[in-house]
Motif scaffolding. Structure first.
Motif, PDB file in Angstrom:
ATOM      1  N   LEU A 140       0.775  -1.141  -0.028  1.00 11.70           N
ATOM      2  CA  LEU A 140      -0.047  -0.050   0.085  1.00 11.70           C
ATOM      3  C   LEU A 140       0.832   1.306   0.137  1.00 11.70           C
ATOM      4  N   SER A 141       2.026   1.413   0.839  1.00  8.06           N
ATOM      5  CA  SER A 141       2.795   2.503   0.824  1.00  8.06           C
ATOM      6  C   SER A 141       3.556   2.623  -0.599  1.00  8.06           C
ATOM      7  N   ALA A 142       4.090   1.536  -0.992  1.00  9.89           N
ATOM      8  CA  ALA A 142       4.926   1.303  -2.028  1.00  9.89           C
ATOM      9  C   ALA A 142       4.311   1.815  -3.399  1.00  9.89           C
ATOM     10  N   SER A 143       2.893   1.506  -3.445  1.00 11.16           N
ATOM     11  CA  SER A 143       1.962   1.729  -4.679  1.00 11.16           C
ATOM     12  C   SER A 143       2.144   3.116  -5.058  1.00 11.16           C
ATOM     13  N   TYR A 144       2.099   4.245  -4.064  1.00 12.91           N
ATOM     14  CA  TYR A 144       2.409   5.487  -4.415  1.00 12.91           C
ATOM     15  C   TYR A 144       3.556   5.799  -5.187  1.00 12.91           C
ATOM     16  N   TRP A 145       4.633   5.168  -4.408  1.00 16.43           N
ATOM     17  CA  TRP A 145       5.938   5.469  -5.028  1.00 16.43           C
ATOM     18  C   TRP A 145       6.318   4.956  -6.355  1.00 16.43           C
ATOM     19  N   ILE A 146       5.502   3.729  -6.682  1.00 18.59           N
ATOM     20  CA  ILE A 146       5.549   3.238  -8.204  1.00 18.59           C
ATOM     21  C   ILE A 146       4.912   4.208  -8.953  1.00 18.59           C
ATOM     22  N   GLY A 147       3.660   4.687  -8.461  1.00 20.25           N
ATOM     23  CA  GLY A 147       3.025   5.908  -9.387  1.00 20.25           C
ATOM     24  C   GLY A 147       3.930   6.880  -9.607  1.00 20.25           C
TER      25      GLY A 147
END
Length: 513
Positions: free
Chosen positions: A71-78
């Protein structure tokens, strides 16, 4: 890696800078600057989404472990996906339209998160938030730097990163008010408010002037001169400062275009640009791997490790620590023009290393002895960490990465910086919860060692850039090989003198006659 000798030579040349200023008294008494600085608040909100996101996830006490990491990393993948939009949008359609695109995408992402009925939909929304957030976050400081009055550029650009803490404050207090709700609205309400700055920017961007440098790059010199005159001299096109700015911008951009310095390949052809690329990559890593990833996203885990486990206590600490962080970031944003960028970066890293080391020791003491004194002291140093981090790696860092890039590769260099930042953030936010679950406080050892490495690399590879115009920074990086305009005065920040000292610079070089 890169020789620092050139920066010393160029510093001597730059020391003969002219002092340009056409203002008497405080800026708020000047109609043009008053309007400009009010409008600059629109791009200044660009880091709000990222700060809000970090605080929002930090206050999610469920799920845990790997899913929380996803959930946290999904923002950074974006963020990683979003960087591919930065250059084509900002260079082709302008800084304003790039920010408008990012704001709309972030609004759509917020809508998906708010209406999510499963984890997949929530992750998809966070991916869109990451895409929109990085476009706005990258272009906002660039637009601020390219619009600001010369003597106020350093402070204005440094302030652009302070909204990270403001977003974190709002998220922390909203979650503090909703975490007691026994329904999905406990997280839907905080998700809604993540769209607040994006809505303001999507509307406000149409009241903001376009970057004069972008207009010049598109052959619209008259429009660029009109904007400079309107905001920097209350409509006087013949004003001395406006004419110096205009000639500097037009001359330098024309030289960069004629020298074919506008392509991606320019990033790795010249030694000066290779140096810039290295700084972009290194700063992108430092932005995420200086312990702040743990403090921002996993503060509740750090508090668990020192025996502070109640949701009320953790939410209050998160909210108040972000308020302290915001106050520090705003206060420290006024330092780069006074003491320089390099001293702030180095002192910030040295103090971060010291504070994080103490946090590690105190957490270990509590783990082994259960000492309440160690617990309370660790919380105090967590607050202090936010302060010392903001000393250099909020305002001064963002100012530095914007100003060392010449116009022709500014959007590309910023895109590279945010690509590395996103990649480091995605790795960091995914690995941190796993490392914390497996190793506990001993996981902090990595950051204690790594911050020391970051300090020495910055010490050896980052020259000072204080006291130069946005175009003239090339002299510090490239020396006599800099591509700058013939009439290219250096603008001192917050000058006390008004009489310019003209300088003549050889075409396609930075050599001062």
């Amino acid at each position: 890696m890169f020789a620092s000798k050139t920066s010393k030579v160029d510093r001597a040349a730059v020391a003969g800078a002219s002092h340009l200023n056409n203002k008497v008294g405080p800026w708020w008494n000047d109609p043009g600057l008053r309007k400009l600085n009010f409008l600059i608040f629109i791009p200044l909100m660009s880091e709000y989404v990222q700060g809000y996101d970090a605080s929002l996830i930090n206050n999610f006490h469920e799920p845990k472990g790997s899913l929380l990491g996803i959930l946290s990393a999904s923002y950074w993948i974006g963020n990683i996906l979003g960087v591919f939009f930065i250059t084509p949008l900002s260079d082709r359609y302008g800084r304003r339209m790039a920010m408008f695109f990012g704001s709309i995408v972030a609004i759509i992402g917020t809508a998906l998160c708010t209406g999510a009925i499963n984890a997949g939909m929530f992750i998809a929304g966070r991916l869109l938030l990451g895409i929109g957030g990085v476009v706005v976050g990258a272009i906002g400081p660039v637009l601020v730097a390219e619009l600001a009055y010369p003597s106020q550029r350093a402070t204005a650009t440094a302030l652009s990163n302070t909204q990270y803490s403001m977003g974190a404050i709002v998220a922390a207090w909203i979650t503090f008010g909703t975490f007691r709700l026994n329904s999905t609205w406990s997280w839907r309400i905080p998700s809604i408010f993540q769209a607040l700055p994006s809505v303001c920017q999507a509307i406000g961007i149409f009241f903001l002037p376009e970057s004069p440098r972008w207009l010049v790059s598109k052959g619209r010199e008259d429009a660029a001169l009109r904007i400079l005159a309107h905001y920097h001299a209350n409509g006087d096109r013949e004003d001395e400062v406006v004419q110096f700015e205009y000639r500097e911008i037009v001359g330098t951009i024309e030289l960069e275009i004629s020298a074919k310095q506008t392509k991606w390949s320019a990033l790795w052809k010249a030694n000066g640009n290779k140096w810039r690329v290295f700084i972009m990559v290194w700063f992108g890593i430092c932005k995420q791997w200086s312990g702040n990833g743990v403090v921002s996203y996993y503060l509740h885990t750090m508090l668990n490790d020192v025996g502070i486990t109640t949701t009320l206590d953790q939410t209050l600490i998160t909210a108040t620590s972000q308020m302290f962080s915001f106050a520090c970031s705003v206060g420290f944003a006024f330092l780069p023009h006074r003491v320089g960028r390099r001293p702030l970066l180095l002192w910030s890293m040295a103090l971060m290393w010291l504070v994080f080391t103490i946090i590690t020791i105190l957490t270990g003491v509590f783990t082994n002895t259960g000492s309440k004194s160690a617990s309370y002291a660790s919380v105090a140093f967590i607050y202090l960490y936010s302060g010392v981090h903001n000393l250099g790696w909020t305002g001064a860092m963002m100012l530095y990465v914007v100003e060392i890039l010449p116009y022709s590769i500014r959007a590309k260099g910023i895109a590279l910086f945010w690509f590395v930042t996103g990649a480091a953030g995605a790795f960091n936010t995914y690995v941190n919860p796993i490392g914390l679950n497996r190793f506990g406080y001993k996981f902090y050892y990595f950051y204690v060692a790594w911050i020391a490495v970051e300090f020495f690399v910055v010490y050896w590879q980052c020259p000072e850039t204080k006291g130069t115009s946005l175009e003239d920074v090339a002299l510090i990086i490239e020396g006599d090989k800099a591509t700058i305009s013939k009439a290219n005065p250096v603008v001192e920040e917050f000058p006390e003198k008004t009489e310019p000292v003209s300088r003549v610079v050889t075409e396609h070089s930075g050599k001062v006659d």
